[in-house]
Scaffold this motif. Structure first.
Motif, PDB file in Angstrom:
ATOM      1  N   ASP A  14       0.841  -1.204   0.000  1.00 13.51           N
ATOM      2  CA  ASP A  14       0.000   0.000   0.000  1.00 13.51           C
ATOM      3  C   ASP A  14       0.875   1.253   0.000  1.00 13.51           C
ATOM      4  N   TYR A  15       1.863   1.236   0.871  1.00 10.40           N
ATOM      5  CA  TYR A  15       2.781   2.368   1.049  1.00 10.40           C
ATOM      6  C   TYR A  15       3.390   2.793  -0.286  1.00 10.40           C
ATOM      7  N   LEU A  16       3.745   1.816  -1.111  1.00 11.80           N
ATOM      8  CA  LEU A  16       4.377   2.108  -2.400  1.00 11.80           C
ATOM      9  C   LEU A  16       3.441   2.810  -3.375  1.00 11.80           C
ATOM     10  N   THR A  17       2.140   2.770  -3.140  1.00  9.04           N
ATOM     11  CA  THR A  17       1.178   3.418  -4.042  1.00  9.04           C
ATOM     12  C   THR A  17       0.850   4.847  -3.622  1.00  9.04           C
ATOM     13  N   TRP A  18       1.293   5.260  -2.449  1.00 10.33           N
ATOM     14  CA  TRP A  18       0.933   6.572  -1.931  1.00 10.33           C
ATOM     15  C   TRP A  18       1.779   7.671  -2.546  1.00 10.33           C
ATOM     16  N   ASP A  19       1.310   8.886  -2.405  1.00  8.06           N
ATOM     17  CA  ASP A  19       1.976  10.084  -2.911  1.00  8.06           C
ATOM     18  C   ASP A  19       3.403  10.151  -2.369  1.00  8.06           C
ATOM     19  N   GLU A  20       4.371  10.238  -3.271  1.00 11.50           N
ATOM     20  CA  GLU A  20       5.783  10.253  -2.862  1.00 11.50           C
ATOM     21  C   GLU A  20       6.136  11.453  -2.007  1.00 11.50           C
ATOM     22  N   GLY A  21       5.379  12.529  -2.119  1.00  8.83           N
ATOM     23  CA  GLY A  21       5.671  13.728  -1.336  1.00  8.83           C
ATOM     24  C   GLY A  21       5.165  13.654   0.091  1.00  8.83           C
ATOM     25  N   ALA A  22       4.350  12.660   0.383  1.00 10.17           N
ATOM     26  CA  ALA A  22       3.791  12.530   1.727  1.00 10.17           C
ATOM     27  C   ALA A  22       4.869  12.056   2.701  1.00 10.17           C
ATOM     28  N   ARG A  23       4.880  12.647   3.889  1.00  9.67           N
ATOM     29  CA  ARG A  23       5.846  12.265   4.923  1.00  9.67           C
ATOM     30  C   ARG A  23       5.133  11.338   5.900  1.00  9.67           C
ATOM     31  N   LEU A  24       5.190  10.041   5.593  1.00  3.07           N
ATOM     32  CA  LEU A  24       4.457   9.046   6.361  1.00  3.07           C
ATOM     33  C   LEU A  24       5.348   7.898   6.784  1.00  3.07           C
ATOM     34  N   GLU A  25       4.962   7.262   7.883  1.00  3.73           N
ATOM     35  CA  GLU A  25       5.611   6.032   8.315  1.00  3.73           C
ATOM     36  C   GLU A  25       4.504   5.019   8.585  1.00  3.73           C
ATOM     37  N   LEU A  26       4.879   3.765   8.517  1.00  5.29           N
ATOM     38  CA  LEU A  26       3.936   2.672   8.735  1.00  5.29           C
ATOM     39  C   LEU A  26       4.472   1.831   9.893  1.00  5.29           C
TER      40      LEU A  26
END
Length: 192
Positions: A14-26
């Protein structure tokens, strides 16, 4: 693609499909927004640390990486849709070249440094502390740029042991690199 909000548990796939500019952690399949853009002080201290480690590690088998740099934890024998821990430590030191790929680090770095900000204290001191301990990170530093201090934890028999708090008056050795001595006045100095 924007970050969806319909699932209870997410994976690296899922993480790989998200907006690259988003600053997120899983972490444990849950999305954590990283703090807003780091402060100038945060960046200064991180820059000094990265420079010190990079210079020392030149021509050695270990590498230093600063965020954004994906670290996937607990990945042994797992596919992307089974991995549910992806973090972006401020500074990661990786000595096992087999863990490195084009996407970042696949497994626990040897050392992680997090630079605290008011919005990250709970995450870095509690959630990530336990996560890095469980993952087998050998050395974990919490750098507090507001109080000009570095708190060091060393892994011993699977448990982080408190090694001390050090300030601008101290010169310290890095546990995983005993030959690397850091003058904390140089690392923690303030610029106007």
């Amino acid at each position: 693609m924007a970050i969806p909000n319909e699932k209870e548990r997410y994976t690296y796939a899922d993480y790989l499909t998200w907006d690259e500019g988003a600053r997120l952690e899983l972490i444990d399949g849950k999305i954590f927004n990283m703090s807003p853009a780091p402060s100038r002080r945060h960046q200064q201290v991180l820059g000094e640390l990265f420079t010190a480690f990079s210079v020392f590690l030149r021509d050695k088998k270990c590498n230093a990486f600063f965020a954004p740099f994906d670290v996937r934890l607990f990945t042994e024998n797992k596919q992307a849709d089974e991995i549910d821990h992806v973090v972006q430590p401020d500074l990661s030191i990786v000595c096992d070249q087999e863990k490195l790929d084009d996407k970042g680090c696949n497994g626990a770095p040897d050392m992680i440094i997090e630079v605290l900000s008011p919005s990250s204290v709970k995450m870095d001191r509690w959630i990530k502390f336990r996560l890095y301990e469980k993952a087998g990170v050998k050395e974990y530093w919490l750098v507090d740029p507001m109080n000009n201090s570095i708190e060091i934890h060393l892994l011993n028999n699977g448990i982080f042991e408190f090694h001390g708090v050090f300030t601008k008056e101290d010169t310290i050795s890095v546990h995983i690199f005993p030959d690397l001595k850091l003058d904390l006045h140089q690392i923690l100095h303030t610029q106007t």
